[in-house]
Design an enzyme around this catalytic site. Structure first.
Site, PDB file in Angstrom:
ATOM      1  N   HIS A  96     -20.894 -15.494   2.665  1.00 40.38           N
ATOM      2  CA  HIS A  96     -21.016 -15.073   4.070  1.00 40.38           C
ATOM      3  C   HIS A  96     -19.629 -15.065   4.708  1.00 40.38           C
ATOM      4  O   HIS A  96     -18.801 -15.936   4.428  1.00 40.38           O
ATOM      5  CB  HIS A  96     -21.959 -16.020   4.825  1.00 40.38           C
ATOM      6  CG  HIS A  96     -22.340 -15.477   6.162  1.00 40.38           C
ATOM      7  ND1 HIS A  96     -21.503 -15.562   7.249  1.00 40.38           N
ATOM      8  CD2 HIS A  96     -23.443 -14.818   6.571  1.00 40.38           C
ATOM      9  CE1 HIS A  96     -22.098 -14.963   8.289  1.00 40.38           C
ATOM     10  NE2 HIS A  96     -23.277 -14.509   7.893  1.00 40.38           N
ATOM     11  N   SER A 212     -25.608  -7.912  13.944  1.00 36.62           N
ATOM     12  CA  SER A 212     -26.240  -7.612  15.229  1.00 36.62           C
ATOM     13  C   SER A 212     -27.494  -6.737  15.125  1.00 36.62           C
ATOM     14  O   SER A 212     -27.786  -5.940  16.017  1.00 36.62           O
ATOM     15  CB  SER A 212     -25.222  -6.991  16.205  1.00 36.62           C
ATOM     16  OG  SER A 212     -24.203  -7.935  16.501  1.00 36.62           O
TER      17      SER A 212
HETATM   18  C1  PEP Z   1     -25.326 -12.959   9.834  1.00 33.98           C
HETATM   19  O1  PEP Z   1     -24.919 -14.054  10.180  1.00 33.98           O
HETATM   20  O2  PEP Z   1     -25.513 -12.732   8.638  1.00 33.98           O
HETATM   21  C2  PEP Z   1     -25.573 -11.952  10.863  1.00 33.98           C
HETATM   22  C3  PEP Z   1     -25.781 -10.734  10.491  1.00 33.98           C
HETATM   23  O3  PEP Z   1     -25.552 -12.391  12.164  1.00 33.98           O
HETATM   24  P1  PEP Z   1     -26.010 -11.551  13.475  1.00 33.98           P
HETATM   25  O4  PEP Z   1     -27.295 -10.846  13.120  1.00 33.98           O
HETATM   26  O5  PEP Z   1     -26.192 -12.582  14.522  1.00 33.98           O
HETATM   27  O6  PEP Z   1     -24.919 -10.582  13.761  1.00 33.98           O
END
Ligand code: PEP
Length: 249
Positions: A96, A212
């Site tokens: 990640h 997002s």
């Molecule tokens: C993530 O942490 O993998 C992610 C996509 O976060 P968000 O959906 O909050 O952008």
């Protein structure tokens, strides 16, 4: 084509026992497409894995958010792949961007983690993605190809890997990639797999988008031919995660 839609929920470092119970109960009550159509995997913090595993509906699965790069031992603060297997946790998220950037996990280190986790029988959600600076300098594909190459060189079983394209500039920012931006990178990643691994791996490996994603933008993103699902952060803690699961159909 036959790639089953995949929706992962990354809860990151969030939640209390009460909040976790609430999310699980929302998911357990949700009416969603069947497991033949969509694979749902939620990833709570380590400390909540046993609770979620024992209370979540059986058609949804559980993932850890990380694991150690080799066999456990004198590695204070780490959790080994063997421990996840011991708890019957089938999935783990590796690479990640929050770990790559904040904890300086390099491509090789991530690849070694992927190799070790797969060797222990875990399935892996392997994340790649460029920063805003890299996108603006035109090096998006170069960056994600290098991240993917390091991983691909150590993958023993592609059927146990889901590749998550998560542009760093879209994570937690509310600035989602446009469907065209996501499709372009997913198409290129699939092409990369075809040219560097095999046509079969390119055709069968799920490439999911993260950054997002929410209940409002998931439908249009899901229509893109090379977007095989989502890795969802913030919205996976909310009831709208159910709408994201439903975007599979
Ligand atoms: C993530 O942490 O993998 C992610 C996509 O976060 P968000 O959906 O909050 O952008």
């Amino acid at each position: 084509m036959g790639r089953k839609f995949f929706v992962g929920g990354n809860w990151k470092c969030n939640g209390t026992t009460e909040e976790v119970k609430k999310i699980v109960s929302t998911l357990n009550e949700a009416e969603v497409p069947s497991g033949d159509v969509v694979e749902v995997v939620v990833s709570p913090p380590f400390v909540f894995l046993p609770l979620v595993k024992s209370t979540l509906r059986p058609d949804f699965h559980v993932s850890a958010q990380n694991c150690w790069v080799k066999k456990g031992g004198a590695y204070t603060g780490e959790i080994s792949a063997e421990m996840l297997v011991n708890l019957s946790i089938p999935w783990v998220i590796l690479g990640h961007s929050e770990r790559r950037l904040i904890l300086s996990e390099a491509n090789e280190f991530v690849a070694d983690k992927v190799a070790y986790a797969l060797a222990q029988g875990l399935k892996v959600i392997a994340c790649v993605g460029e920063t805003l600076e890299q996108r603006e300098s035109g090096s998006t594909m170069e960056v994600v190809a290098a991240q993917t190459k390091a991983i691909a060189e150590k993958v023993s079983k592609w059927s146990d890997v889901v590749l998550a394209y998560e542009p760093v500039w879209a994570i937690g920012t509310g600035k989602v990639a446009t469907p065209a931006q996501a499709q372009e990178v997913h198409f290129e990643l699939r092409k990369w797999l075809k040219e560097n691994v095999s046509a079969e791996v390119a055709e069968t490996t799920r490439i999911i988008y993260g950054g997002s994603v929410n209940g409002a933008n998931c439908k249009i993103l899901a229509t893109q031919p090379d977007v095989d699902g989502f890795l969802v952060g913030g919205a996976s803690l909310k009831a709208e995660f159910v709408d994201i699961i439903k975007s599979a159909t």
